[in-house]
Design a protein around this motif. Structure first.
Motif, PDB file in Angstrom:
ATOM      1  N   ASP A 124      32.398  40.572  40.497  1.00  0.00           N
ATOM      2  CA  ASP A 124      32.481  39.370  41.322  1.00  0.00           C
ATOM      3  C   ASP A 124      31.344  38.385  41.065  1.00  0.00           C
ATOM      4  OD1 ASP A 124      34.678  40.659  42.435  1.00  0.00           O
ATOM      5  OD2 ASP A 124      33.517  41.457  44.109  1.00  0.00           O
ATOM      6  N   THR A 125      30.146  38.899  40.864  1.00  0.00           N
ATOM      7  CA  THR A 125      28.983  38.023  40.705  1.00  0.00           C
ATOM      8  C   THR A 125      28.731  37.652  39.246  1.00  0.00           C
ATOM      9  OG1 THR A 125      27.992  39.024  42.668  1.00  0.00           O
ATOM     10  CG2 THR A 125      26.526  37.769  41.230  1.00  0.00           C
ATOM     11  N   LEU A 126      28.798  38.642  38.357  1.00  0.00           N
ATOM     12  CA  LEU A 126      28.421  38.414  36.963  1.00  0.00           C
ATOM     13  C   LEU A 126      29.599  38.156  36.022  1.00  0.00           C
ATOM     14  CD1 LEU A 126      25.606  41.100  36.748  1.00  0.00           C
ATOM     15  CD2 LEU A 126      25.303  38.623  36.818  1.00  0.00           C
ATOM     16  N   GLY A 127      30.814  38.479  36.449  1.00  0.00           N
ATOM     17  CA  GLY A 127      31.988  38.173  35.634  1.00  0.00           C
ATOM     18  C   GLY A 127      32.401  39.220  34.617  1.00  0.00           C
ATOM     19  N   PHE A 128      31.918  40.445  34.752  1.00  0.00           N
ATOM     20  CA  PHE A 128      32.351  41.514  33.861  1.00  0.00           C
ATOM     21  C   PHE A 128      33.822  41.850  34.121  1.00  0.00           C
ATOM     22  CE2 PHE A 128      27.886  42.113  33.296  1.00  0.00           C
ATOM     23  CZ  PHE A 128      27.703  42.891  32.150  1.00  0.00           C
ATOM     24  N   GLU A 129      34.476  42.362  33.098  1.00  0.00           N
ATOM     25  CA  GLU A 129      35.857  42.818  33.222  1.00  0.00           C
ATOM     26  C   GLU A 129      35.940  44.287  32.833  1.00  0.00           C
ATOM     27  OE1 GLU A 129      38.143  40.252  30.720  1.00  0.00           O
ATOM     28  OE2 GLU A 129      37.953  38.545  32.086  1.00  0.00           O
ATOM     29  N   VAL A 130      36.835  45.010  33.496  1.00  0.00           N
ATOM     30  CA  VAL A 130      37.071  46.405  33.144  1.00  0.00           C
ATOM     31  C   VAL A 130      37.867  46.435  31.847  1.00  0.00           C
ATOM     32  CG1 VAL A 130      38.194  48.564  33.815  1.00  0.00           C
ATOM     33  CG2 VAL A 130      36.987  47.194  35.536  1.00  0.00           C
ATOM     34  N   VAL A 131      37.344  47.170  30.862  1.00  0.00           N
ATOM     35  CA  VAL A 131      38.016  47.303  29.569  1.00  0.00           C
ATOM     36  C   VAL A 131      38.896  48.547  29.570  1.00  0.00           C
ATOM     37  CG1 VAL A 131      37.655  47.611  27.083  1.00  0.00           C
ATOM     38  CG2 VAL A 131      36.127  46.130  28.390  1.00  0.00           C
ATOM     39  N   GLN A 132      38.350  49.635  30.120  1.00  0.00           N
ATOM     40  CA  GLN A 132      39.102  50.886  30.188  1.00  0.00           C
ATOM     41  C   GLN A 132      38.437  51.836  31.174  1.00  0.00           C
ATOM     42  OE1 GLN A 132      38.772  52.126  26.057  1.00  0.00           O
ATOM     43  NE2 GLN A 132      37.336  53.748  26.607  1.00  0.00           N
ATOM     44  N   ILE A 133      39.154  52.878  31.507  1.00  0.00           N
ATOM     45  CA  ILE A 133      38.603  53.958  32.318  1.00  0.00           C
ATOM     46  C   ILE A 133      38.297  55.118  31.377  1.00  0.00           C
ATOM     47  CG2 ILE A 133      39.067  55.655  34.132  1.00  0.00           C
ATOM     48  CD1 ILE A 133      40.943  53.537  35.400  1.00  0.00           C
ATOM     49  N   GLU A 134      37.078  55.617  31.464  1.00  0.00           N
ATOM     50  CA  GLU A 134      36.689  56.759  30.638  1.00  0.00           C
ATOM     51  C   GLU A 134      36.632  57.986  31.547  1.00  0.00           C
ATOM     52  OE1 GLU A 134      33.635  56.260  27.755  1.00  0.00           O
ATOM     53  OE2 GLU A 134      34.062  54.114  27.534  1.00  0.00           O
TER      54      GLU A 134
END
Length: 152
Positions: A124-134
């Protein structure tokens, strides 16, 4: 509160913040490796007495197979110093240093699926996106979100 680049002299304080807050702990030689190899991209937050109250331990990807990118190995802020924006500032300083020093085009990190506060900061704050679940990423078997922030 003062935020500055981490030095070898800060490693014990960084490890202390890690041991107090996180289940993933590292040997001091791992901190030393980061500090000596990529001194430009790890930072500490210190209180008015010079005590380490937070840190970000970061590195550059060591695989030369793709464009340069950074990775957040660990970030932690002592409980009494949370909700002051320190983690956000530490992340932004490290990201900027990755970009300007190493021309990183993105930064990656892993976060526990149950760590809602960190997920909120990253997404929400930094704009990261989930690429995958490990699955089973952590030593206790918990899954991790692998996340990425493009910096181009």
């Amino acid at each position: 509160m003062n935020i500055r680049p981490a030095t070898v002299d800060d490693l014990m304080g960084m490890q202390n913040a890690n041991l107090h807050n996180l289940p993933e702990n590292y040997a001091i030689k791992y901190y030393l490796y980061h500090a000596l190899t990529w001194p430009q991209i790890s930072f500490v937050a210190e209180d008015h007495k010079g005590r380490i109250v937070g840190y970000i331990l970061a590195k550059m990807d060591e695989e030369a197979s793709e464009e340069p990118h950074g990775h957040v190995t660990s970030i932690s802020v002592l409980r009494n110093y949370r909700r002051l924006g320190l983690a956000n500032k530490l992340m932004k300083l490290s990201q900027q240093a990755m970009k300007t020093t190493f021309q990183a085009n993105h930064v990656s990190l892993h976060v526990r699926k149950t760590n809602r506060a960190a997920l909120s900061l990253y997404k929400d704050t930094l704009g990261f996106e989930v690429v995958q679940i490990e699955e089973g990423y952590y030593a206790d078997g918990e899954d991790a979100y692998s996340m990425r922030l493009n910096m181009k």
